[in-house]
Every structure is written in structure tokens, then in C-alpha cells.
Design a protein around this motif. Structure first.
Motif, short mmCIF file in Angstrom:
data_model
loop_
_atom_site.label_atom_id
_atom_site.label_comp_id
_atom_site.label_asym_id
_atom_site.label_seq_id
_atom_site.Cartn_x
_atom_site.Cartn_y
_atom_site.Cartn_z
N LYS A 494 -17.36 -0.29 -0.29
CA LYS A 494 -16.68 -0.77 1.46
C LYS A 494 -15.83 -2.10 1.34
O LYS A 494 -15.39 -1.19 2.36
CB LYS A 494 -18.67 -1.49 1.32
N GLU A 495 -15.46 -2.38 0.73
CA GLU A 495 -14.15 -3.03 0.42
C GLU A 495 -12.85 -2.51 0.72
O GLU A 495 -11.56 -3.25 1.09
CB GLU A 495 -13.85 -4.38 -0.95
N TYR A 496 -12.95 -1.18 0.68
CA TYR A 496 -11.03 0.07 1.11
C TYR A 496 -12.03 -0.07 2.61
O TYR A 496 -11.13 0.32 3.26
CB TYR A 496 -11.40 0.65 0.23
N GLY A 497 -12.57 -0.58 3.50
CA GLY A 497 -12.88 -0.34 4.67
C GLY A 497 -11.21 -0.86 4.99
O GLY A 497 -10.95 -0.28 6.03
N PRO A 498 -11.12 -1.80 5.48
CA PRO A 498 -10.20 -2.03 6.98
C PRO A 498 -8.70 -1.58 6.23
O PRO A 498 -8.24 -1.48 6.73
CB PRO A 498 -9.69 -4.52 5.85
N TRP A 499 -8.45 -1.65 5.03
CA TRP A 499 -7.63 -0.48 4.59
C TRP A 499 -7.55 0.93 5.21
O TRP A 499 -6.77 2.07 5.35
CB TRP A 499 -7.08 -0.64 2.87
N LEU A 500 -9.08 1.35 5.36
CA LEU A 500 -9.26 2.45 5.79
C LEU A 500 -8.79 2.64 7.15
O LEU A 500 -8.58 3.40 7.99
CB LEU A 500 -10.52 3.22 4.96
N ARG A 501 -9.39 1.50 7.65
CA ARG A 501 -9.62 1.40 9.64
C ARG A 501 -7.51 1.12 9.93
O ARG A 501 -7.64 1.67 10.28
CB ARG A 501 -10.21 0.75 9.43
N ASN A 502 -6.94 0.93 9.17
CA ASN A 502 -6.01 0.32 8.98
C ASN A 502 -4.89 2.40 8.98
O ASN A 502 -4.20 2.39 9.63
CB ASN A 502 -5.25 -0.40 8.24
N ASN A 503 -5.07 2.67 7.95
CA ASN A 503 -4.42 4.03 8.29
C ASN A 503 -5.13 4.66 8.76
O ASN A 503 -4.39 5.52 9.44
CB ASN A 503 -4.66 4.49 6.70
N ALA A 504 -6.29 4.51 9.15
CA ALA A 504 -7.05 5.86 10.44
C ALA A 504 -6.05 5.51 11.86
O ALA A 504 -6.00 6.68 12.97
CB ALA A 504 -8.84 5.33 10.63
N GLN A 505 -6.61 4.20 11.79
CA GLN A 505 -5.70 3.70 12.93
C GLN A 505 -3.98 4.17 13.60
O GLN A 505 -3.02 4.62 14.38
CB GLN A 505 -5.36 2.01 12.76
N ALA A 506 -3.12 3.63 12.48
CA ALA A 506 -2.19 4.44 12.05
C ALA A 506 -2.21 6.20 12.24
O ALA A 506 -0.71 6.11 13.01
CB ALA A 506 -1.47 4.48 10.96
N ALA A 507 -3.00 6.80 11.74
CA ALA A 507 -2.60 7.88 11.93
C ALA A 507 -2.66 8.54 13.27
O ALA A 507 -2.61 9.43 13.89
CB ALA A 507 -3.70 8.90 11.21
N CYS A 508 -3.62 7.82 13.57
CA CYS A 508 -3.94 8.80 15.21
C CYS A 508 -2.92 7.77 16.52
O CYS A 508 -2.64 9.03 17.23
CB CYS A 508 -5.35 7.93 15.79
N ILE A 509 -2.32 6.81 15.69
CA ILE A 509 -1.21 6.83 16.49
C ILE A 509 -0.25 7.67 16.73
O ILE A 509 0.52 8.18 18.10
CB ILE A 509 -0.50 5.09 16.45
N THR A 510 -0.38 8.42 15.98
CA THR A 510 1.13 9.89 16.15
C THR A 510 0.48 11.05 16.56
O THR A 510 1.24 11.84 16.77
CB THR A 510 0.98 9.88 14.35
N ARG A 511 -0.76 10.93 17.15
CA ARG A 511 -1.54 12.07 18.09
C ARG A 511 -0.05 12.24 18.63
O ARG A 511 -0.53 11.59 19.53
CB ARG A 511 -2.57 11.68 17.97
N ASN A 512 0.16 13.66 19.38
CA ASN A 512 0.89 13.75 20.84
C ASN A 512 -0.10 13.80 21.65
O ASN A 512 -1.52 13.96 21.53
CB ASN A 512 2.10 14.64 20.46
N ASP A 513 -0.37 14.29 22.80
CA ASP A 513 -0.61 14.56 23.82
C ASP A 513 -1.61 15.30 23.90
O ASP A 513 -2.42 16.04 24.65
CB ASP A 513 0.39 15.10 25.28
#
Length: 632
Positions: A494-513
């Protein structure tokens, strides 16, 4: 008596591994986490949590709020659905990532992802099966059913969606280039093993759901027509996993370095992290999940008595698989294959080796270390460690895994995120986002594009809830977790949660249209917008390859890597597994990062691929399974 000897040897090896782990970690305590040797197997005694489970405020996983992407991390305006503010958002993101991966890259009539190469295709199949398991779990857990009904409307739609993707898995069974993979490197073979065992696991999981019978009065009462139809594929999937495990096992070698898996039989001996980690994970998975195999085709083996002998039956849960896993981890754990950051480097050559029996064995030792660091070398071992705990009850296997995860998080720059040093290279990324060294320059091959997704897949397997019920069947045995151990493991994950969410958000920002993920999640700025902090004034620095990046370039043509009688290395470069773009066009691969701001940096090199899409799918699944499923 033989089973007793095997069992005794296994426990002695496991005990040796645990003792060495303690000594090794105390010797390298500068990594930043303390270790308690008081950890013991779950045999009813009280459980003592390791010291490092108590995270100090200054540690790598402080429970501070994540930085807002629009404040302090670049000028990006994230695409809708990138924040995952509630569990249903994460699950919807998982479904979208899977849909894009299969609708954009999979061709049904070929039973393949045509742009993938053999080993990455095996990994793609693994990701699909794992995603299906997440979908099935979402339906089986009542707390989330309401939000899932918002997406699926009713159970029939859910089942149709499961069946749609599972049909593609069965199609891939026939489309997979199994005959070619038989002649490739040992790591390529082991991806196949893990892939089909993942499918078997999913079938067993989903079969637990009630399925209405198609015929309530079958002519043969022994036929269970109420079972999910996919169970009929278990024997085929298990057969392929077993054949490739047996083929890959030939790579285990004790003539050099005292043990360890050789990477590639067509090159000079190289004992690398990924092949050994795969062997550990595949071995323990065969012990835990392999249902047995009585199919004697299609290959034959030679026997001195009977010239041609069909492949003999293989029993389920054979103790030899557990013994192999324990022995292989003991070797890896004592090999010295980790660097000062506590990360696995790529592997070892043997100084002076020139052909073995027909030449010099050299030192015969693993004494020439390649310092290259890849993300997937930190991931595959995690599922192996999780399985080793379940098969032996020794909690130190879990502790080794959590320690490695924390070292990885620190190496992504989690400690310096949001500071003036956030864009400095930290070993596996920057600003708390995981990165492959080739990401920022656009020089990743298909290999490199696949690595981050592999890490997050195996992290998800590691953080799966520990079982509360032990299994026992003859000489097959698993262990259950006490309440204290279960809570401790869950707390760590559970303590890895903030890091996982940070990476998921960063990954999703790279999506194209079109919803396709890019490979460089840690890009400062978004989609090449102006004002992206890539200048020297902002402290952005390129990663330094400390070893040989043969996974994204070519296998070097020298005596260290090549066989003595291999004349190819004297004439030309031989590419790595990436047949289509083993060496990227220099005009693209050497783009100045400042110029990259004028367009989407994730369009450089190979651009967006099925492999980069699998990375996005894997990180969202990790966030969903490890964190959000427990919150829903």
C-alpha cells in the motif's frame, strides 16, 4: 526416500539463501533500509515486522501528496482520465488500454501482434491474460460491483468482454511462432512458459464464477457442462509451458561460475540477470500452477534403449521445480549481481573463456560484470520471490522483494521529485517516474519498449494478497499467511501507492489522440510543448550507460561476446532480437532534446508500438490491483 532427499536439499538451500541474504544486506546497509534478521517462517510463532517496514518521514515513500502535474512538474495539461482520482477511473483506464492494444495492434486471422517479435509477443499474451484476471476479479469482489456495473451494465456484457479477449488468447496459441522460439535464446523460451501459465491461472480464476449449463441432461454425466468452456484449453497451454520449460532448463550450467543459467547458446557464455530471474520465476510457477501434462507430442527424444521415445508424462507440482527455484535463487543471490544502488546489473562474462573443452575455460568464474541496468531486471525476480515464500513459508523471500522495490523507487528519483534536482538521472528515472535509459533519446528497440511493462506486471504479482489457506496434496505443499504477516505485506504494498499513481499519471499523459501510450513517461513537459524544462539551466541530464546496451543496439562483435569459431563477429554487426529496427536511424536517435520540444518526443525512433502500449496497460493494472481494488 528420493522425495525425502529432495525435500531436505530444498530446505537446506532455502535456509542458506536466507542466511546469506541477511549477511549481504548488512554489508550493504548504506542503501538506506534496515533489515531485521528476526523474520521467521510462518509456522504459528509471532511475527516480527522488519525494521524497514516502519518508514521514517524522510524515506522514499513518505505519505505526502503527489505534485500537481500543472504545478512544478512541467506545463502539461493531462488528458482527461489521467488523474485516476477514484477506483472506477483506474478500471476504466485499464479497459481502454487493453482495448487499444488489441484493436490497434492485434490481427485475429493471424493470431498475432504482427509488429511484435517472437519474445515480445509472448509477453503481450501474458499482459492480456493478466488483464483478464483483473477484469474477472473486479466482478467477483462485491465492493466494486456497483461501479463496475456502470461500465458493463450487466453480467452478460462482462462475460462477452472476457470471452472476446480470451478468444484472442486462444488464437495466439496457434499464431505463436513456437518452432522458431525453440531455437532462440533461453530467456526467449522462458517468456513462453510464464505466458501460458498466466493463461492457465486466469482460466482457473474465472472458472470460479458460476456458468449456466448448456445442457442440463448431458448424455455423459461425467461431463461438467456447467464449467466455463475455456477449461478445455488448459491441457494445451500446460503442454506448451512444459515443453519450453524443459528446453530452457538445458541452459543451467555448473561448469562455469558454480551454476547459473546461460543466456544464449549461440554466443560466448554470459550469465545474465534476466535469464536467471526468469528461470526462478518459471520454476516456482511450474511448481505452484502447472497442472500436469500427458501429451506425448509433438517432439521426440532419443533413448539408448528405444531409439525414439515420446515425451514422457509430467506430473503436477513436481518437487523438482521447487528445488530448481531455490537453487537458482541461491546462486543469483550470491553472485554479486547487484550494484551500489541495490539494483541488478545485467550479468557476468567469464574472463579468458575461449571455447571450453576445445579451448581455454579462462578463470571459470563470473568475474567480468556488465554494469548496464534495465528496468525489467528488477521486476521478474519479484514474482519468483512471491512464489518461493508461498512454497516454503520463509518470509525473508518477501523481505528481499520489498527491499528491491524500495531500491527501485529510490532510483527513479522519488526523493528529489519536485526539487531543483528532479531532472537529474537517478539510475532508473527522474522525478519519481520510471525510465529506461534509451527513452529520452528515442533509441529504444522493441526490447527496451517492453521492459517497463514487464516490471509492473511482476510487481503486481508480488503484491497479490497472501493466501489465508495452505494447500497440501501428497508431497505438494503451500503455506498460508498469519494475520500479522498478511497485514505487513499489504501495508508494504500500500505504501507504494503514491509512486504507482505518479507513474500511472505520467504514462497516461503520453497517450496520443487515439489512446496509444508512448515509451518516455518521464518527459519534462508534455507532447513537445514549449517551455518544457529540458535546458541545462533546469538541470536536465541524459542517462549514462555504464555497461553494454546490447538490448537496444547490437551484440558487440568481440571475443567477450562471440564464440571463438564464430566468424560473423569478425565481419559484421549481428543485431539483437529486434529484427525490424535493431539499430535506429541515427538522424532520429541523435535528436537534440531541445529540438524535440517542437513535436511529440514519443514519435521518435520506433514511435508508439504494441510494446509501449503494454507498458501503459501494466502500470494501470498495477495501480488498480495493488491500490484501488482495495479502496473500491
Amino acid at each position: 526416500m528420493m522425495l525425502t532427499r529432495l525435500s531436505t536439499k530444498t530446505w537446506l538451500l532455502a535456509g542458506t539463501v536466507l542466511l546469506f541474504s541477511t549477511i549481504l544486506y548488512l554489508a550493504h546497509s548504506s542503501v538506506g533500509f534496515s533489515f531485521s534478521p528476526a523474520i521467521q517462517s510462518d509456522t504459528g510463532a509471532s511475527f516480527t515486522s522488519p525494521h524497514h517496514s516502519q518508514i521514517p518521514p524522510q524515506s522514499v515513500l513518505e505519505n505526502a501528496a503527489l505534485p500537481n502535474p500543472s504545478h512544478g512538474t512541467g506545463p502539461c495539461t493531462p488528458r482527461a482520465g489521467s488523474h485516476f482520482s477514484k477506483p472506477s477511473d483506474t478500471f476504466a483506464g485499464l479497459l481502454e488500454a487493453l482495448d487499444v492494444m488489441q484493436s490497434h495492434y492485434y490481427v485475429m486471422w493471424q493470431g498475432q501482434w504482427p509488429t511484435a517479435i517472437d519474445w515480445t509477443a509472448a509477453v503481450m499474451g501474458t499482459h492480456v491474460s493478466a488483464a483478464l484476471a483483473a477484469m474477472s476479479e473486479a466482478w467477483q469482489f462485491p465492493p466494486h460491483r456497483t461501479s463496475y456495473l456502470d461500465l458493463a451494465q450487466e453480467s452478460q456484457e462482462h462475460e462477452n468482454l472476457i470471452n472476446r479477449y480470451f478468444t484472442q488468447i486462444t488464437s495466439f496459441y496457434f499464431g505463436e511462432n513456437a518452432f522458431s522460439l525453440r531455437t532462440q535464446a533461453y530467456d526467449d523460451m522462458l517468456w513462453v512458459v510464464l505466458g501460458w501459465l498466466e493463461s492457465v491461472k486466469f482460466i482457473n480464476l474465472h472458472s470460479a464464477l458460476p456458468h449456466p449449463p448448456h445442457d442440463k441432461t448431458p448424455k455423459d454425466p461425467a461431463r461438467n457442462l456447467s464449467a466455463w468452456y475455456a477449461r478445455q484449453f488448459i491441457p494445451q497451454f500446460a503442454h506448451r509451458a512444459r515443453l519450453f520449460y524443459d528446453l530452457a532448463s538445458k541452459g543451467w550450467d555448473t561448469s562455469l561460475c558454480g551454476g547459473g543459467m546461460v543466456w544464449n547458446p549461440y554466443l560466448a557464455p554470459y550469465k545474465n540477470a534476466i535469464t536467471n530471474q526468469l528461470f526462478i520465476s518459471a520454476s516456482i510457477s511450474m511448481y505452484l500452477y502447472f497442472p500436469g501434462d500427458h501429451n506425448s507430442s509433438p517432439f521426440s527424444i532419443r533413448n539408448p534403449v528405444r531409439p525414439l521415445t515420446n515425451v514422457p508424462p509430467a506430473r503436477a507440482h513436481d518437487p523438482k521445480y521447487l528445488e530448481n527455484a531455490v537453487e537458482a535463487y541461491q546462486w543469483l543471490n550470491t553472485s554479486g549481481m547487484t550494484n551500489w544502488r541495490g539494483l541488478y546489473v545485467d550479468g557476468f562474462h567469464i574472463t579468458g573463456w575461449r571455447g571450453g573443452q576445445n579451448g581455454s575455460m579462462g578463470t571459470g568464474k563470473c568475474d567480468l560484470r556488465d554494469e548496464q541496468v534495465y528496468t525489467y531486471n528488477q521486476g521478474v525476480i519479484l514474482s519468483g520471490l512471491r512464489g518461493l515464500w508461498e512454497a516454503t513459508g520463509f518470509v525473508a523471500y518477501l523481505d528481499d522483494g520489498h527491499r528491491l522495490i524500495r531500491n527501485v523507487i529510490a532510483a527513479t528519483g522519488w526523493n528529489t521529485r519536485g526539487t531543483r534536482w528532479r531532472w537529474q538521472w537517478s539510475g532508473l528515472g527522474r522525478n519519481g517516474v520510471m525510465e529506461e535509459a534509451c527513452d529520452s533519446t528515442g533509441t529504444c528497440s522493441q526490447n527496451g519498449h517492453t521492459f517497463k511493462g514487464i516490471f509492473f506486471h511482476h510487481l503486481t504479482l508480488f503484491c497479490h494478497s497472501l493466501p489465508s489457506i495452505a494447500l497440501s496434496d501428497g508431497d505438494f505443499k503451500t503455506f498460508s499467511a498469519s494475520d500479522d504477516l498478511s497485514k505487513w505485506h499489504k501495508k508494504q504494498c500500500k505504501e507504494y501507492g503514491p509512486w504507482l499513481r505518479n507513474n500511472a499519471q505520467a504514462a497516461c499523459i503520453t497517450r496520443n489522440d487515439e489512446g496509444e501510450f508512448g515509451t518516455w513517461w518521464g518527459i519534462p513537459g508534455c507532447n513537445g510543448q514549449a517551455n518544457s524544462p529540458m535546458s541545462d539551466e533546469e538541470g536536465f541530464e541524459l542517462p549514462l550507460n555504464e555497461g553494454t546496451d546490447y538490448r537496444n543496439d547490437v551484440v558487440p562483435r568481440d571475443m567477450i561476446w562471440r564464440l571463438p569459431d564464430d566468424q560473423i563477429w569478425q565481419l559484421q554487426d549481428v543485431p539483437n532480437d529486434d529484427e525490424s529496427t535493431s539499430k535506429l536511424d541515427s538522424e532520429n536517435s541523435k535528436q537534440d532534446l531541445a529540438d524535440a520540444r517542437r513535436w511529440d518526443p514519443n514519435n521518435r525512433g520506433r514511435g508508439r508500438t504494441v510494446e509501449t502500449q503494454s507498458g501503459g496497460l501494466a502500470i494501470i493494472r498495477a495501480l488498480w490491483k495493488i491500490i484501488d481494488l482495495n479502496l473500491s
